[in-house]
Scaffold this motif. Structure first.
Motif, PDB file in Angstrom:
ATOM      1  N   VAL A   1       0.861  -1.175   0.000  1.00 58.47           N
ATOM      2  CA  VAL A   1       0.000   0.000   0.000  1.00 58.47           C
ATOM      3  C   VAL A   1       0.900   1.228   0.000  1.00 58.47           C
ATOM      4  N   VAL A   2       0.295   2.390  -0.240  1.00 57.70           N
ATOM      5  CA  VAL A   2       1.056   3.622  -0.427  1.00 57.70           C
ATOM      6  C   VAL A   2       0.485   4.721   0.467  1.00 57.70           C
ATOM      7  N   GLN A   3       1.369   5.576   0.957  1.00 57.58           N
ATOM      8  CA  GLN A   3       0.914   6.811   1.581  1.00 57.58           C
ATOM      9  C   GLN A   3       1.913   7.915   1.286  1.00 57.58           C
ATOM     10  N   SER A   4       1.413   9.143   1.243  1.00 62.68           N
ATOM     11  CA  SER A   4       2.301  10.299   1.168  1.00 62.68           C
ATOM     12  C   SER A   4       2.215  11.035   2.497  1.00 62.68           C
ATOM     13  N   ALA A   5       3.176  11.876   2.777  1.00 60.94           N
ATOM     14  CA  ALA A   5       3.245  12.516   4.088  1.00 60.94           C
ATOM     15  C   ALA A   5       2.094  13.495   4.303  1.00 60.94           C
ATOM     16  N   PHE A   6       1.971  14.490   3.436  1.00 57.06           N
ATOM     17  CA  PHE A   6       0.989  15.556   3.631  1.00 57.06           C
ATOM     18  C   PHE A   6      -0.434  15.025   3.681  1.00 57.06           C
ATOM     19  N   GLN A   7      -0.722  14.004   2.916  1.00 55.45           N
ATOM     20  CA  GLN A   7      -2.091  13.511   2.806  1.00 55.45           C
ATOM     21  C   GLN A   7      -2.519  12.607   3.964  1.00 55.45           C
ATOM     22  N   PHE A   8      -1.560  12.088   4.723  1.00 54.19           N
ATOM     23  CA  PHE A   8      -1.886  11.074   5.727  1.00 54.19           C
ATOM     24  C   PHE A   8      -1.459  11.422   7.148  1.00 54.19           C
ATOM     25  N   GLU A   9      -0.420  12.225   7.307  1.00 56.46           N
ATOM     26  CA  GLU A   9       0.209  12.311   8.625  1.00 56.46           C
ATOM     27  C   GLU A   9      -0.582  13.116   9.650  1.00 56.46           C
ATOM     28  N   MET A  10      -1.101  14.255   9.257  1.00 56.20           N
ATOM     29  CA  MET A  10      -1.650  15.172  10.256  1.00 56.20           C
ATOM     30  C   MET A  10      -3.023  14.733  10.757  1.00 56.20           C
TER      31      MET A  10
ATOM     32  N   VAL B   1      10.755   4.362  -0.296  1.00 55.33           N
ATOM     33  CA  VAL B   1      10.697   5.715   0.274  1.00 55.33           C
ATOM     34  C   VAL B   1      10.866   6.755  -0.831  1.00 55.33           C
ATOM     35  N   THR B   2       9.913   7.688  -0.872  1.00 54.89           N
ATOM     36  CA  THR B   2       9.922   8.779  -1.851  1.00 54.89           C
ATOM     37  C   THR B   2      10.339  10.072  -1.176  1.00 54.89           C
ATOM     38  N   LEU B   3      11.134  10.888  -1.873  1.00 55.35           N
ATOM     39  CA  LEU B   3      11.631  12.141  -1.318  1.00 55.35           C
ATOM     40  C   LEU B   3      10.712  13.331  -1.574  1.00 55.35           C
ATOM     41  N   ASN B   4       9.972  13.293  -2.668  1.00 57.32           N
ATOM     42  CA  ASN B   4       9.128  14.434  -3.007  1.00 57.32           C
ATOM     43  C   ASN B   4       7.823  13.946  -3.609  1.00 57.32           C
ATOM     44  N   HIS B   5       6.733  14.116  -2.858  1.00 55.65           N
ATOM     45  CA  HIS B   5       5.400  13.739  -3.338  1.00 55.65           C
ATOM     46  C   HIS B   5       4.547  15.010  -3.403  1.00 55.65           C
ATOM     47  N   GLN B   6       4.896  15.875  -4.348  1.00 51.82           N
ATOM     48  CA  GLN B   6       4.194  17.123  -4.673  1.00 51.82           C
ATOM     49  C   GLN B   6       4.492  18.293  -3.733  1.00 51.82           C
TER      50      GLN B   6
END
Length: 483
Positions: free
Chosen positions: A7-16, A145-150
């Motif tokens: 599965v996938v997650q990005s930081a801004f969309q999931f963390e807060m 691990v991705t460094l930049n997701h938008q």
């Protein structure tokens, strides 16, 4: 060959989303963008705020456990640049070299630079990501691990200032070449800090989206929300160069594979018997898909974005390709829209692909999602076949559907995984399939309205509630595997 289910997650969309606001990240461009009064008033953004989100920052162990219970063996996530470096890193000066075309061909980052960066880094956030990655490894996951997701730090890109006065804005993101240098420094630092817990690195997730939506489609709610074809051109070339320099930076401190994740979208002519319609589809492919694919895998750089390549060996830097696939495009020909971007002779046809009406049918009688995206599994096959031309390991790094009632998702998963099976049966090496997403998330300008999760999330209690049919089907597919 081992196959990765994830599965996938990005930081801004999931963390807060923690109730005490202890773990918000107020230093990214998107943080400012989604709360901008002009954007909210003009319906460019939903008005939903990420700090009301699903709180993966605190609840990551729960999400990891849910992924483990599905039988998954891989997990893909983003490390947020603005969390690691909330303040500028410009004063850590590094040397760089240019080639004969004026492109940055080398950024010289040494151990002493990393030690300086370490003093600027937010060590609380460094520890947090180390804990997240350690927990994944403890559970046996292979980590991507991705460094930049938008998203970018606000000191790299201030979208409100850029929209208001493009020429004088101090932080214009990927329009400005200095972002390449800062990204290379960030990549080196992250590889130095986290490499023991990472199996696959990715520089970018869907870099073309930044140019296409941010600088060519000001009506869709993507920062900085301006129409500037010249800027779009700079953004594309700068991101291509940034990938290559970040690749070199990571490789100096890591032996792991480094790739890039693209949203490879197959384009089909509205009328396959009409030469102009066919040319529109070809130009869509050259612009949206091939600019990155050719540059980073073969060193063929389209400097003027006209369809003509220049061989630049130092841009040929890539170990694997991620393909994010959701739907196709059906296009028709239009006269060139922008002098600076003569390849743009196409426009999407309403009703197909990303241009459908929510919860309806496309003109080809394919169902559409809550987002209005057409369900078209064959496109996963065709787009992955295109990626496979470059003889690199290919992963389906995102695939999923916005379907809050879980009506279409079970069939969607089955049909798209069947396309993966066909690819493998036909000799195409696909290394894994990652579903977007484990849980509902903050869907950029659309906020919480769009639900992609296998698990629904109650935004008040943060409880993860299974969408049982999809959870059971994905688990069954994972357990049976792909031969």
């Amino acid at each position: 060959m081992k196959f990765y289910w994830g599965v996938v997650q990005s930081a801004f969309q999931f963390e807060m989303g923690d109730p005490y606001r202890r773990n918000i990240d107020p230093r990214s461009d998107w943080w400012y963008w989604v709360r901008d009064p002009y954007n909210i008033k003009n319906d460019l953004v939903s008005g939903d705020l990420p700090e009301e989100g699903i709180n993966n920052y605190e609840l990551y162990e729960i999400d990891h456990r849910l992924a483990k219970e599905l039988g998954l063996n891989a997990y893909q996530l983003t490390i947020e640049w603005s969390r690691i470096f909330p303040c500028p890193t410009f004063n850590v000066e590094v040397e760089f070299e240019r080639d004969g075309y004026g492109l940055i061909k080398k950024v010289k980052i040494e151990k002493e630079h990393l030690e300086e960066l370490d003093k600027l880094a937010n060590q609380k956030e460094v520890r947090h990501y180390l804990n997240v990655l350690r927990n994944l490894k403890k559970l046996g996951f292979t980590t991507f691990v991705t460094l930049n997701h938008q998203t970018n730090p606000i000191w790299i890109h201030d979208p409100i200032e850029t929209r208001g006065n493009f020429q004088k804005a101090r932080a214009r993101g990927w329009v400005d070449e200095r972002t390449i240098i800062e990204f290379a420094k960030y990549a080196a630092y992250v590889a130095w800090k986290f490499d023991n817990y990472v199996d696959y690195w990715s520089t970018f997730d869907e870099p073309m989206v930044t140019a296409e939506l941010g600088y060519l489609a000001p009506y869709v709610g993507w920062p900085p929300g301006i129409l500037n074809p010249s800027a779009a051109k700079k953004v594309i070339i700068n991101q291509i160069v940034a990938h290559a320099r970040a690749y070199d930076s990571i490789k100096k401190f890591s032996s792991k594979p480094v790739g890039v994740i693209l949203n490879i979208i197959p384009a089909y002519p509205l009328d396959p018997n009409d030469s102009k319609s066919v040319r529109a589809a070809e130009n869509y492919d050259l612009f949206h898909n091939r600019l990155f694919l050719e540059a980073v895998n073969r060193g063929n750089v389209d400097l003027d974005i006209t369809g003509e390549y220049t061989k630049i060996p130092h841009i040929k830097r890539n170990d694997w390709i991620g393909n994010n696939y959701y739907t196709r495009e059906v296009v028709k020909y239009v006269e060139p829209k922008y002098e600076e971007l003569p390849l743009i002779t196409f426009v999407g046809v309403e009703g197909y692909g990303y241009s459908g009406n929510p919860n309806s049918l496309s003109p080809d009688n394919n169902p559409t999602s809550d987002f209005g995206w057409e369900v078209f599994p064959q496109g996963l096959y065709d787009s992955t076949l295109e990626a496979a031309e470059y003889n690199k390991e290919v992963f389906i790094t995102e695939n999923g559907i916005a379907d809050s009632k879980d009506i279409l998702r079970p069939r969607y998963i089955i049909d798209h995984v069947n396309e993966v099976k066909k690819l493998i049966e036909n000799g195409i090496k696909v290394g894994g399939y990652f579903h977007w997403a484990l849980t509902d998330n903050y869907e950029w300008a659309m906020g919480f309205k769009i639900r992609f999760g296998l698990y629904e999330v109650d935004l008040i209690t943060k409880e993860r509630i299974p969408r049982r049919r999809s959870v059971e089907i994905y688990k069954k597919i994972v357990m049976e595997g792909i031969e």
